[in-house]
Enzyme design. Structure first.
Site, PDB file in Angstrom:
ATOM      1  N   GLN A 179      47.209  43.205  46.187  1.00 18.84           N
ATOM      2  CA  GLN A 179      46.871  43.025  46.909  1.00 18.84           C
ATOM      3  C   GLN A 179      47.682  42.944  48.078  1.00 18.84           C
ATOM      4  O   GLN A 179      47.021  41.509  48.549  1.00 18.84           O
ATOM      5  CB  GLN A 179      46.867  41.808  46.186  1.00 18.84           C
ATOM      6  CG  GLN A 179      45.611  41.894  45.534  1.00 18.84           C
ATOM      7  CD  GLN A 179      43.694  43.118  45.183  1.00 18.84           C
ATOM      8  OE1 GLN A 179      43.656  42.751  46.866  1.00 18.84           O
ATOM      9  NE2 GLN A 179      43.661  43.524  44.561  1.00 18.84           N
ATOM     10  N   SER A 180      48.980  43.488  48.334  1.00 16.35           N
ATOM     11  CA  SER A 180      49.113  42.981  49.449  1.00 16.35           C
ATOM     12  C   SER A 180      48.583  43.072  50.993  1.00 16.35           C
ATOM     13  O   SER A 180      48.455  44.686  50.992  1.00 16.35           O
ATOM     14  CB  SER A 180      50.566  44.279  49.964  1.00 16.35           C
ATOM     15  OG  SER A 180      52.061  44.411  50.830  1.00 16.35           O
ATOM     16  N   ASN A 181      48.544  42.091  51.434  1.00 17.17           N
ATOM     17  CA  ASN A 181      48.034  42.563  53.366  1.00 17.17           C
ATOM     18  C   ASN A 181      48.424  43.165  54.237  1.00 17.17           C
ATOM     19  O   ASN A 181      48.071  44.344  55.113  1.00 17.17           O
ATOM     20  CB  ASN A 181      47.466  41.188  53.890  1.00 17.17           C
ATOM     21  CG  ASN A 181      46.483  40.559  53.125  1.00 17.17           C
ATOM     22  OD1 ASN A 181      45.839  40.588  51.793  1.00 17.17           O
ATOM     23  ND2 ASN A 181      47.261  39.250  52.502  1.00 17.17           N
ATOM     24  N   GLN A 226      50.559  46.120  53.174  1.00 20.79           N
ATOM     25  CA  GLN A 226      50.950  47.250  52.670  1.00 20.79           C
ATOM     26  C   GLN A 226      49.264  47.444  52.957  1.00 20.79           C
ATOM     27  O   GLN A 226      48.804  48.843  54.340  1.00 20.79           O
ATOM     28  CB  GLN A 226      49.965  47.269  51.217  1.00 20.79           C
ATOM     29  CG  GLN A 226      51.409  46.648  49.811  1.00 20.79           C
ATOM     30  CD  GLN A 226      52.176  47.610  50.148  1.00 20.79           C
ATOM     31  OE1 GLN A 226      52.920  48.468  51.335  1.00 20.79           O
ATOM     32  NE2 GLN A 226      52.151  48.467  48.828  1.00 20.79           N
TER      33      GLN A 226
END
Ligand SMILES: Cc1ncc(COP(=O)(O)O)c(C=O)c1O
Length: 344
Positions: free
Chosen positions: A84-86, A88
Site C-alpha cells: 500500500q505504498s503511496n 510506489q
C-alpha cells in the site's frame, strides 16, 4: 519574512524540475475541527490536492529527483515499498507521465496484513493501472538494497534504470519537498497569520527533512513538528537529520538539526497498523471538514496534532498548519479495519 522567502526561493530555483505538480497547493482553514478541539486555529495545506494520481508528498519530491533520470536518458524507474505504498503509486504515475517504465519491489511481510483488500486494492491496483511491473520481495529490513539489486538486474538485461530510493527520500527529495514551506510562508503571509507550528507525518524521513529545512530558512519563528508513523523514532530522526543536512549543503544554507522535532506515541503498535487515535483523527476530519485522511500517515499525524493540542501545547487564537501529505487510496485497503472500528 519576504527577504528570507525570496532568498530561499532563489536558491531552490537553481534546481530544475520536471513539472509534475501544479503548485501552489491550497491552504485552507479548518474552522469546525478547530472549534471542536477548542485549541488553535488549524489550517490544512492540501499537498494531497495535486492534479494527478490522488496526489501526495512524493510527487513534489519526484519533481526534482527525476530531472536527473530524464537528463541521463534512463528508461526505467526502479523503486520499492509495501503493497500500500503511496510512494510506489506516485513513482508509477510519474513513469507513465514521463513515458518511462516502472519496476517496483513490493515488500511482503513488513506490514502484517494478509487481507484480500490490503493485498489487492488501494494503491497496489493503481500501480498496475499505471503500467508498473511488480516484483514481490520478502522484507528483510533493508529499504534500498533490494531496489538497487533490481536495478542492477535490469541493467544487465540492457535497460537504463534510475533508482528512486525508498520513499523518494534522499538529499534531493528533501530539498524538493522544502518548496512546500516556501508556499506556506507566502500563503500564511497573505492570510495575515504567523503559524506557531507546522505539522507533518514522518516515515522515511525526507518529508521531515524538507519541512524542517524550509521552516528554518523561511519561517524561523515557527516550529517544525513531525509525527513518527514508523514506530521507530530513532531511525526516522537519524535519516531525517542526514537528508536535511545534505540538502542544506546543496542549497548552501545554514541548518541546525538541534531544532528538529519528532513526536512519537501516535504510530500505534507498528507501521501500517491503525491505532484507536488514528480512527478518531480520520473520523473527526471527515465529519467536521469533509477531508479524507489515510490510515498509515496523515491519520496518525493528525492524531499527533490532536494529542499536542490536548496536552496544552498551543493556545486558542494561535495558528498551526497541518500538511496533508496524501494517501487517500490506502483508506480503501483498510476498509475492513475501519468498518470494524466504526461499527456501533
Ligand atoms: C501520505 C504520506 N504521508 C507522509 C509520508 C511520509 O513521508 P516520508 O516517507 O518522506 O517521511 C508518506 C510516505 O510514504 C506518505 O505516503
Amino acid at each position: 519574512m519576504t527577504s528570507l522567502l525570496d532568498n530561499f526561493t532563489a536558491r531552490l530555483s537553481k534546481f530544475p524540475s520536471v513539472g509534475l505538480v501544479d503548485v501552489p497547493t491550497p491552504l485552507r482553514p479548518m474552522p469546525r475541527l478547530s472549534e471542536h478541539l477548542g485549541g488553535p486555529n488549524i489550517w490544512i495545506k492540501r499537498d494531497d490536492a495535486t492534479h494527478i494520481s490522488s496526489g501526495g508528498n512524493k510527487l513534489r519530491k519526484l519533481d526534482r529527483v527525476l530531472y536527473t533520470a530524464v537528463e541521463q536518458g534512463c528508461d526505467t524507474l526502479v523503486s520499492g515499498g509495501v503493497p500500500q505504498s503511496n510512494s510506489q503509486r506516485q513513482v508509477a504515475t510519474a513513469a507513465a507521465i514521463l513515458g518511462l517504465d516502472a519496476a517496483l519491489c513490493v515488500f511482503t511481510g513488513r506490514v502484517e496484513n494478509d487481507s484480500v483488500l490490503y493485498q489487492n486494492s488501494g494503491n497496489i491496483v493503481l500501480n498496475t493501472l499505471f503500467g508498473a511491473t511488480l516484483y514481490p520481495t520478502p522484507w528483510a529490513g533493508d529499504r534500498n538494497g533490494p531496489i538497487k539489486a533490481l536495478a542492477e538486474k535490469l541493467r544487465a538485461q540492457g535497460r537504463k534504470p534510475f533508482v528512486v530510493p525508498y520513499g523518494v527520500s534522499n538529499a534531493m527529495g528533501a530539498l524538493s519537498y522544502s518548496s512546500v514551506i516556501a508556499e506556506i510562508a507566502a500563503q500564511t503571509d497573505e492570510a495575515g497569520i504567523m503559524p506557531k507550528a507546522i505539522i507533518a507525518a514522518s516515515g522515511s524521513g525526507g518529508t521531515q527533512a524538507g519541512v524542517s529545512l524550509g521552516v528554518q530558512a523561511c519561517l524561523p519563528d515557527t516550529a517544525a513538528i513531525c509525527i513518527d508513523v514508523d514506530a521507530d523514532a530513532a531511525r526516522v530522526m537519524a535519516d531525517a537529520v542526514q537528508y536535511a543536512g545534505e540538502a542544506a549543503t546543496l542549497l548552501d544554507i545554514d541548518f541546525d538539526p538541534g531544532q528538529m522535532r519528532l513526536e512519537s506515541g501516535y504510530s500505534g503498535e507498528a507501521y501500517g497498523i491503525i491505532a484507536p487515535s488514528t480512527v478518531e483523527a480520520m473520523t473527526l476530519c471527515a465529519r467536521l471538514e469533509g477531508v479524507i485522511l489515510d490510515p498509515v500517515y496523515t491519520g496518525k499525524a493528525l492524531a499527533g496534532l490532536i494529542g499536542l493540542i490536548r496536552a496544552g501545547e498551543f493556545a486558542r487564537g494561535e495558528d498551526v498548519v497541518f500538511i496533508h501529505t496524501g494517501g487517500a487510496p490506502a483508506t480503501f485497503a483498510y476498509a475492513d479495519v475501519i468498518n470494524d472500528a466504526l461499527s456501533p
